[in-house]
Design an enzyme around this catalytic site. Structure first.
Site, mmCIF file in Angstrom:
data_model
loop_
_atom_site.group_PDB
_atom_site.id
_atom_site.type_symbol
_atom_site.label_atom_id
_atom_site.label_comp_id
_atom_site.label_asym_id
_atom_site.label_seq_id
_atom_site.Cartn_x
_atom_site.Cartn_y
_atom_site.Cartn_z
ATOM 1 N N ASP A 66 43.923 41.993 32.975
ATOM 2 C CA ASP A 66 43.441 43.339 33.266
ATOM 3 C C ASP A 66 44.533 44.392 33.164
ATOM 4 O O ASP A 66 45.721 44.086 33.053
ATOM 5 C CB ASP A 66 42.778 43.387 34.656
ATOM 6 C CG ASP A 66 43.506 42.508 35.689
ATOM 7 O OD1 ASP A 66 44.713 42.243 35.490
ATOM 8 O OD2 ASP A 66 42.877 42.098 36.669
ATOM 9 N N ASN A 114 38.482 40.043 48.589
ATOM 10 C CA ASN A 114 37.009 40.097 48.572
ATOM 11 C C ASN A 114 36.436 39.076 47.595
ATOM 12 O O ASN A 114 35.274 39.150 47.232
ATOM 13 C CB ASN A 114 36.532 41.514 48.216
ATOM 14 C CG ASN A 114 37.017 41.954 46.840
ATOM 15 O OD1 ASN A 114 37.641 41.171 46.113
ATOM 16 N ND2 ASN A 114 36.746 43.188 46.479
ATOM 17 N N HIS A 119 37.399 38.609 44.415
ATOM 18 C CA HIS A 119 37.399 38.954 42.987
ATOM 19 C C HIS A 119 38.379 38.094 42.197
ATOM 20 O O HIS A 119 39.377 37.608 42.726
ATOM 21 C CB HIS A 119 37.650 40.459 42.765
ATOM 22 C CG HIS A 119 39.048 40.937 43.013
ATOM 23 N ND1 HIS A 119 39.327 42.183 43.535
ATOM 24 C CD2 HIS A 119 40.268 40.378 42.797
ATOM 25 C CE1 HIS A 119 40.632 42.354 43.615
ATOM 26 N NE2 HIS A 119 41.221 41.269 43.174
ATOM 27 N N GLU A 123 34.624 42.630 40.625
ATOM 28 C CA GLU A 123 34.360 42.834 42.047
ATOM 29 C C GLU A 123 33.003 42.233 42.452
ATOM 30 O O GLU A 123 32.162 41.967 41.582
ATOM 31 C CB GLU A 123 34.378 44.337 42.361
ATOM 32 C CG GLU A 123 35.700 45.038 42.003
ATOM 33 C CD GLU A 123 36.836 44.744 42.989
ATOM 34 O OE1 GLU A 123 36.879 43.664 43.599
ATOM 35 O OE2 GLU A 123 37.693 45.635 43.132
HETATM 36 C C1 F6R Z 1 45.676 40.622 38.743
HETATM 37 C C2 F6R Z 1 44.294 40.291 39.057
HETATM 38 C C3 F6R Z 1 43.783 40.254 40.451
HETATM 39 C C4 F6R Z 1 44.754 39.626 41.450
HETATM 40 C C5 F6R Z 1 44.173 39.661 42.857
HETATM 41 C C6 F6R Z 1 45.143 39.093 43.878
HETATM 42 O O1 F6R Z 1 45.905 40.585 37.349
HETATM 43 O O2 F6R Z 1 43.543 40.080 38.161
HETATM 44 O O3 F6R Z 1 42.572 39.565 40.475
HETATM 45 O O4 F6R Z 1 45.014 38.310 41.061
HETATM 46 O O5 F6R Z 1 43.860 40.964 43.201
HETATM 47 O O6 F6R Z 1 46.227 39.967 43.984
HETATM 48 P P1 F6R Z 1 47.538 39.540 44.792
HETATM 49 O O7 F6R Z 1 48.128 38.406 44.054
HETATM 50 O O8 F6R Z 1 48.416 40.756 44.726
HETATM 51 O O9 F6R Z 1 47.103 39.184 46.161
#
Ligand code: F6R
Length: 261
Positions: free
Chosen positions: A67, A136, A138, A143
């Site tokens: 992303d 959450n 994702h 989401e």
């Molecule tokens: C990042 C991504 C997100 C993160 C998720 C966890 O490229 O796609 O799904 O993996 O938000 O984020 P952290 O690792 O910062 O807790």
């Protein structure tokens, strides 16, 4: 799902790096799907160490990131292209031309999303997709309640995700509210998925992803249907799992060729 519970995030990340290194050594021109965020940082450090000290060779590897924020150029310190350059790419012998991150500044975002899907197919598909897990539930920036068959597209970030990621932006108001992300359908086509989730903030999401119903309320639960998905947890993120002892038992009784460490 293969559930591996380790004492702490550090040991979990080293294990994750071993799995990726084995993928690259078995297939030097592997196509890797990569993630950003706090979770994989230690794993990237371990891959860099393996490159420097053990000659892990990235010269033929191709990467696709999950992303990118809409509106942030790759030179912006909070862009995911910048994150990947700083935390992995510039420390290893990868050809930057073979590294792909969706372009959040593209004039035609829809075309950029369609082109990203085509590039993944042209590269032969993703051999291993690395994933983190949002609080959450994702994965990527998919989401809760989004389609479990979605493709790379433009997504509106939830308030929870914005709050979780706002610290690095200075303020909530300064954050982009939109992102381009591989869809759940895109992620599910990777031949292998490797998800890492550590710490007490992820306990509930892990519980829903692993043992909850398959439901768009927890996008990560789609991985229950993946043919080859490995989940690495630490004691705290695994604390809510009803069958934690069972996962530990399975792990302990693996045949030698089934083990990763
Ligand atoms: C990042 C991504 C997100 C993160 C998720 C966890 O490229 O796609 O799904 O993996 O938000 O984020 P952290 O690792 O910062 O807790």
């Amino acid at each position: 799902m293969e559930i591996l519970i380790r004492d702490n995030a550090d040991v979990g990340c080293v294990l994750g790096a071993k799995i990726i290194a084995k993928t690259i050594r078995t297939k030097p021109n592997s196509v890797l799907g990569l993630a950003t965020g706090r979770t994989p940082l230690r794993l990237y450090q371990e891959l860099i160490r393996m490159h420097r000290e053990e000659g892990l060779d990235f010269s033929q590897v191709t990467t696709f990131n999950l992303d990118e924020y809409v509106g942030l150029p790759g030179t912006h310190e909070q862009s995911y292209r910048y994150f990947m350059q700083e935390n992995l790419f510039r420390h290893i012998n990868i050809d930057v031309a073979n590294t792909h991150v969706p372009d959040g500044t593209a004039a035609e975002l829809h075309n950029e999303c369609r082109a990203y899907e085509k590039k993944i197919i042209a590269a032969g598909g993703i051999d291993l997709q690395l994933l983190g897990l949002g609080r959450n539930g994702h994965i990527g920036f998919n989401e809760p309640t989004g389609s479990l068959r979605s493709r790379t597209w433009i997504k509106i970030l939830s308030e929870q995700t914005l709050r979780d990621n706002s610290a690095v932006f200075g303020s909530f108001a300064d954050m982009p509210k939109h992102a381009l992300t591989m869809g759940i359908g895109t992620i599910m086509e990777a031949r292998r998925c490797l998800l890492l989730a550590f710490g007490p903030a992820k306990t509930r999401a892990v519980e829903q992803m692993v043992e909850g119903p398959l439901s768009a309320i927890c996008p990560g639960s789609a991985l229950q249907e993946h043919l080859r998905c490995t989940v690495i947890l630490d004691d705290s993120s695994a604390a809510g799992l009803r069958f934690a002892d069972h996962y530990r038992w399975i792990d302990k009784n693996k045949l030698p060729w089934q083990r990763h460490d």
